[in-house]
Design an enzyme around this catalytic site. Sequence first.
Site, PDB file in Angstrom:
ATOM      1  N   ASP A  16      -7.735 -66.673   9.247  1.00 19.96           N
ATOM      2  CA  ASP A  16      -6.899 -65.831   8.387  1.00 19.96           C
ATOM      3  C   ASP A  16      -7.236 -66.080   6.922  1.00 19.96           C
ATOM      4  OD1 ASP A  16      -5.014 -63.926   7.842  1.00 19.96           O
ATOM      5  OD2 ASP A  16      -3.267 -65.185   8.251  1.00 19.96           O
ATOM      6  N   ASN A  64      -3.691 -55.473  14.638  1.00 24.89           N
ATOM      7  CA  ASN A  64      -4.644 -55.168  13.566  1.00 24.89           C
ATOM      8  C   ASN A  64      -5.163 -53.724  13.630  1.00 24.89           C
ATOM      9  OD1 ASN A  64      -6.079 -58.531  13.551  1.00 24.89           O
ATOM     10  ND2 ASN A  64      -4.481 -57.694  12.234  1.00 24.89           N
TER      11      ASN A  64
END
Length: 233
Positions: A16, A64
């Site tokens: 991330d 996502n």
Amino acid sequence: MDSNKRIPKHVSIIMDGNGRWATARGLSRSQGHVEGVESIRACLSAAIESGVEYLSLYAFSEENWNRSEEEVMGLMELLFTEMKAELQLFLQNRARFLVLGNRPRLSEKINKAIDEMQEATSQNYQITFILFFSYSGRWDILQAMKKAAQQLPPEQFQAMEQKDFDQYLVTAGIPDPDLIIRTSGELRISNYLLWQSAYTEFYFTDILWPEFRQAQFKEALEAFAQRERRYGK
Ligand code: IPE
Ligand code: IPE
Ligand code: MG
């Protein structure tokens, strides 16, 4: 104590911070993802050097898909070109390549490239490298339950135990992660390996994924070596 016992068999990473890394440099989010690939290469070689047997990465979640079309397309293209570019590296390192997730959601072109890469590396045994792509933990549990209900007669479905259920998850045959690393300072699991992480050790770092390289990977392994796992005992 046998020092080998201190090396996690399966390390998994929630990569991330690519977007924040890029934004801080005036680059596009996609450029952050491209730089993140360099960190993947670095962690793969650190994992091999350290004797880790499974390295898995959360590369794209089911959620996502809700990002901008431009970013989603950029990530798909990156997956495709990297699979084409890295085959030799995988063969040299005797690394087996796997993609786990909701494959029907991916394009035919990408699915074909995944099949080819998986097939070409299926005889490699040094390390198994897994990309969780179009994956989420709840999706996995639900698809496993549906598959089990379809395949098992009702009495067997009712008698199912936890280890039997494992066989219906996309991770069937893969040991649960011993260590999950998350970069970029976020302290959450974001729908990752929910079932499989029941007794996983977690390691959180503020470092953004494009800056997480060999030294940082080894630091995480050192932190893991200090942990005492009790499994409720
Ligand atoms: C992680 O970086 C990569 C993916 C989720 C594909 P992000 O893209 O989430 O980066 P931040 O969190 O916005 O910085
Ligand atoms: C988690 O990162 C998913 C991946 C690393 C693929 P996100 O950036 O999507 O997670 P949130 O939105 O911060 O929870
Ligand atoms: Mg993020």
